[in-house]
Scaffold this motif. Sequence first.
Motif, PDB file in Angstrom:
ATOM      1  N   LEU A   1       2.338 -19.967 -26.044  1.00  0.00           N
ATOM      2  CA  LEU A   1       3.621 -20.653 -26.102  1.00  0.00           C
ATOM      3  C   LEU A   1       3.601 -21.944 -25.294  1.00  0.00           C
ATOM      4  O   LEU A   1       4.082 -22.977 -25.752  1.00  0.00           O
ATOM      5  CB  LEU A   1       4.733 -19.730 -25.588  1.00  0.00           C
ATOM      6  CG  LEU A   1       5.122 -18.609 -26.533  1.00  0.00           C
ATOM      7  CD1 LEU A   1       5.903 -17.542 -25.789  1.00  0.00           C
ATOM      8  CD2 LEU A   1       5.935 -19.162 -27.687  1.00  0.00           C
ATOM      9  N   ASN A   2       3.051 -21.890 -24.093  1.00  0.00           N
ATOM     10  CA  ASN A   2       2.988 -23.087 -23.252  1.00  0.00           C
ATOM     11  C   ASN A   2       2.224 -24.201 -23.943  1.00  0.00           C
ATOM     12  O   ASN A   2       2.686 -25.343 -23.994  1.00  0.00           O
ATOM     13  CB  ASN A   2       2.336 -22.785 -21.903  1.00  0.00           C
ATOM     14  CG  ASN A   2       3.231 -21.998 -20.986  1.00  0.00           C
ATOM     15  OD1 ASN A   2       4.404 -21.793 -21.273  1.00  0.00           O
ATOM     16  ND2 ASN A   2       2.686 -21.545 -19.895  1.00  0.00           N
TER      17      ASN A   2
ATOM     18  N   VAL B   1       4.259 -25.582 -27.004  1.00  0.00           N
ATOM     19  CA  VAL B   1       5.384 -26.452 -26.641  1.00  0.00           C
ATOM     20  C   VAL B   1       4.874 -27.812 -26.188  1.00  0.00           C
ATOM     21  O   VAL B   1       5.337 -28.859 -26.650  1.00  0.00           O
ATOM     22  CB  VAL B   1       6.263 -25.816 -25.540  1.00  0.00           C
ATOM     23  CG1 VAL B   1       7.262 -26.825 -24.994  1.00  0.00           C
ATOM     24  CG2 VAL B   1       6.985 -24.594 -26.077  1.00  0.00           C
TER      25      VAL B   1
ATOM     26  N   ASP C   1       4.883 -28.195 -17.492  1.00  0.00           N
ATOM     27  CA  ASP C   1       5.351 -26.806 -17.587  1.00  0.00           C
ATOM     28  C   ASP C   1       5.746 -26.317 -16.200  1.00  0.00           C
ATOM     29  O   ASP C   1       5.067 -26.588 -15.220  1.00  0.00           O
ATOM     30  CB  ASP C   1       4.208 -25.955 -18.158  1.00  0.00           C
ATOM     31  CG  ASP C   1       4.470 -24.473 -18.064  1.00  0.00           C
ATOM     32  OD1 ASP C   1       5.616 -24.055 -18.231  1.00  0.00           O
ATOM     33  OD2 ASP C   1       3.502 -23.730 -17.830  1.00  0.00           O
TER      34      ASP C   1
ATOM     35  N   CYS D   1      12.778 -20.730 -14.456  1.00  0.00           N
ATOM     36  CA  CYS D   1      13.882 -20.958 -15.394  1.00  0.00           C
ATOM     37  C   CYS D   1      15.244 -20.910 -14.715  1.00  0.00           C
ATOM     38  O   CYS D   1      16.269 -20.898 -15.382  1.00  0.00           O
ATOM     39  CB  CYS D   1      13.848 -19.925 -16.513  1.00  0.00           C
ATOM     40  SG  CYS D   1      12.734 -20.386 -17.838  1.00  0.00           S
TER      41      CYS D   1
ATOM     42  N   VAL E   1      12.945 -16.544 -30.650  1.00  0.00           N
ATOM     43  CA  VAL E   1      12.417 -17.688 -29.909  1.00  0.00           C
ATOM     44  C   VAL E   1      13.514 -18.749 -29.883  1.00  0.00           C
ATOM     45  O   VAL E   1      14.058 -19.097 -30.934  1.00  0.00           O
ATOM     46  CB  VAL E   1      11.154 -18.254 -30.581  1.00  0.00           C
ATOM     47  CG1 VAL E   1      10.630 -19.464 -29.815  1.00  0.00           C
ATOM     48  CG2 VAL E   1      10.082 -17.174 -30.712  1.00  0.00           C
TER      49      VAL E   1
ATOM     50  N   LEU F   1      14.655 -22.613 -28.113  1.00  0.00           N
ATOM     51  CA  LEU F   1      14.332 -23.802 -27.330  1.00  0.00           C
ATOM     52  C   LEU F   1      15.643 -24.534 -27.069  1.00  0.00           C
ATOM     53  O   LEU F   1      16.312 -24.973 -28.004  1.00  0.00           O
ATOM     54  CB  LEU F   1      13.352 -24.709 -28.083  1.00  0.00           C
ATOM     55  CG  LEU F   1      12.878 -25.947 -27.332  1.00  0.00           C
ATOM     56  CD1 LEU F   1      12.040 -25.554 -26.113  1.00  0.00           C
ATOM     57  CD2 LEU F   1      12.068 -26.847 -28.248  1.00  0.00           C
TER      58      LEU F   1
ATOM     59  N   VAL G   1      11.738 -26.329 -33.207  1.00  0.00           N
ATOM     60  CA  VAL G   1      11.446 -24.912 -32.977  1.00  0.00           C
ATOM     61  C   VAL G   1      10.624 -24.349 -34.131  1.00  0.00           C
ATOM     62  O   VAL G   1       9.764 -23.489 -33.923  1.00  0.00           O
ATOM     63  CB  VAL G   1      12.725 -24.095 -32.684  1.00  0.00           C
ATOM     64  CG1 VAL G   1      13.488 -23.747 -33.938  1.00  0.00           C
ATOM     65  CG2 VAL G   1      12.397 -22.830 -31.912  1.00  0.00           C
TER      66      VAL G   1
ATOM     67  N   LEU H   1       7.035 -25.290 -33.447  1.00  0.00           N
ATOM     68  CA  LEU H   1       6.558 -24.495 -32.316  1.00  0.00           C
ATOM     69  C   LEU H   1       6.224 -23.069 -32.752  1.00  0.00           C
ATOM     70  O   LEU H   1       5.125 -22.565 -32.495  1.00  0.00           O
ATOM     71  CB  LEU H   1       7.622 -24.485 -31.221  1.00  0.00           C
ATOM     72  CG  LEU H   1       7.475 -23.454 -30.120  1.00  0.00           C
ATOM     73  CD1 LEU H   1       6.266 -23.763 -29.272  1.00  0.00           C
ATOM     74  CD2 LEU H   1       8.723 -23.406 -29.275  1.00  0.00           C
TER      75      LEU H   1
ATOM     76  N   CYS I   1      10.464 -16.773 -20.229  1.00  0.00           N
ATOM     77  CA  CYS I   1      11.278 -17.969 -20.080  1.00  0.00           C
ATOM     78  C   CYS I   1      10.425 -19.017 -19.386  1.00  0.00           C
ATOM     79  O   CYS I   1       9.777 -18.726 -18.379  1.00  0.00           O
ATOM     80  CB  CYS I   1      12.535 -17.683 -19.271  1.00  0.00           C
ATOM     81  SG  CYS I   1      13.635 -19.120 -19.157  1.00  0.00           S
TER      82      CYS I   1
ATOM     83  N   LEU J   1      12.375 -22.766 -22.892  1.00  0.00           N
ATOM     84  CA  LEU J   1      11.897 -21.907 -23.973  1.00  0.00           C
ATOM     85  C   LEU J   1      12.142 -20.474 -23.549  1.00  0.00           C
ATOM     86  O   LEU J   1      11.765 -20.055 -22.455  1.00  0.00           O
ATOM     87  CB  LEU J   1      10.414 -22.118 -24.219  1.00  0.00           C
ATOM     88  CG  LEU J   1       9.808 -21.178 -25.264  1.00  0.00           C
ATOM     89  CD1 LEU J   1      10.243 -21.605 -26.655  1.00  0.00           C
ATOM     90  CD2 LEU J   1       8.305 -21.158 -25.164  1.00  0.00           C
ATOM     91  N   SER J   2      12.773 -19.722 -24.432  1.00  0.00           N
ATOM     92  CA  SER J   2      13.034 -18.313 -24.173  1.00  0.00           C
ATOM     93  C   SER J   2      12.531 -17.488 -25.358  1.00  0.00           C
ATOM     94  O   SER J   2      12.794 -17.838 -26.507  1.00  0.00           O
ATOM     95  CB  SER J   2      14.540 -18.087 -23.984  1.00  0.00           C
ATOM     96  OG  SER J   2      14.806 -16.737 -23.722  1.00  0.00           O
TER      97      SER J   2
END
Length: 160
Positions: A15-16, A19, A33, A37, A63, A65, A100, A103, A143, A155-156
């Motif tokens: 994910l990191n 994004v 990053d 959060c 997901v 954003l 999103v 992503l 998060c 981002l969650s």
Amino acid sequence: MDMVSVDMKKLNGLLNRAVIDVITTMTGFDVEDDPDCSQFAEFESVETIIGVMAVFGSIDAVVALATDINSSKLIVAYMTGIMPTDLTDEDVHDGMAELVNMLVGRVKADLVREGLDLSITSPFSISGTNIEMVFKDRENRICRRFIAGDVEMFLSVAKI
């Protein structure tokens, strides 16, 4: 296989990278990053926009954003080449949904290559003030905070 079975550290890493790569590619922003959060609470008093998608299959998750509306206008302006003042509300919503989508599509492709069976919903966006997203399962949640100059995004990912 559910999200508990997926290596959360690996998912977090995917994910990191997604994004950072997607935002950098689409906007040219230098993205950092931050795993903290806690600043997300600051969004409660400002107009916020959230791009959202659901993932089903080997992982069932939502997901999201999120960013403030002014930051989203800047992001979408860089994505589209349209000046922030010339963007319509629809442009901003479409841009956040597309962001999103890119992503989640990237992460889905990475996970499918590893043998996971996944499908995704169409992206959508939500905007307003005092938006609160509550997920009962706090154990299976990721998060992350991302910063690009004055632009702050959260981002969650939450198991559903």
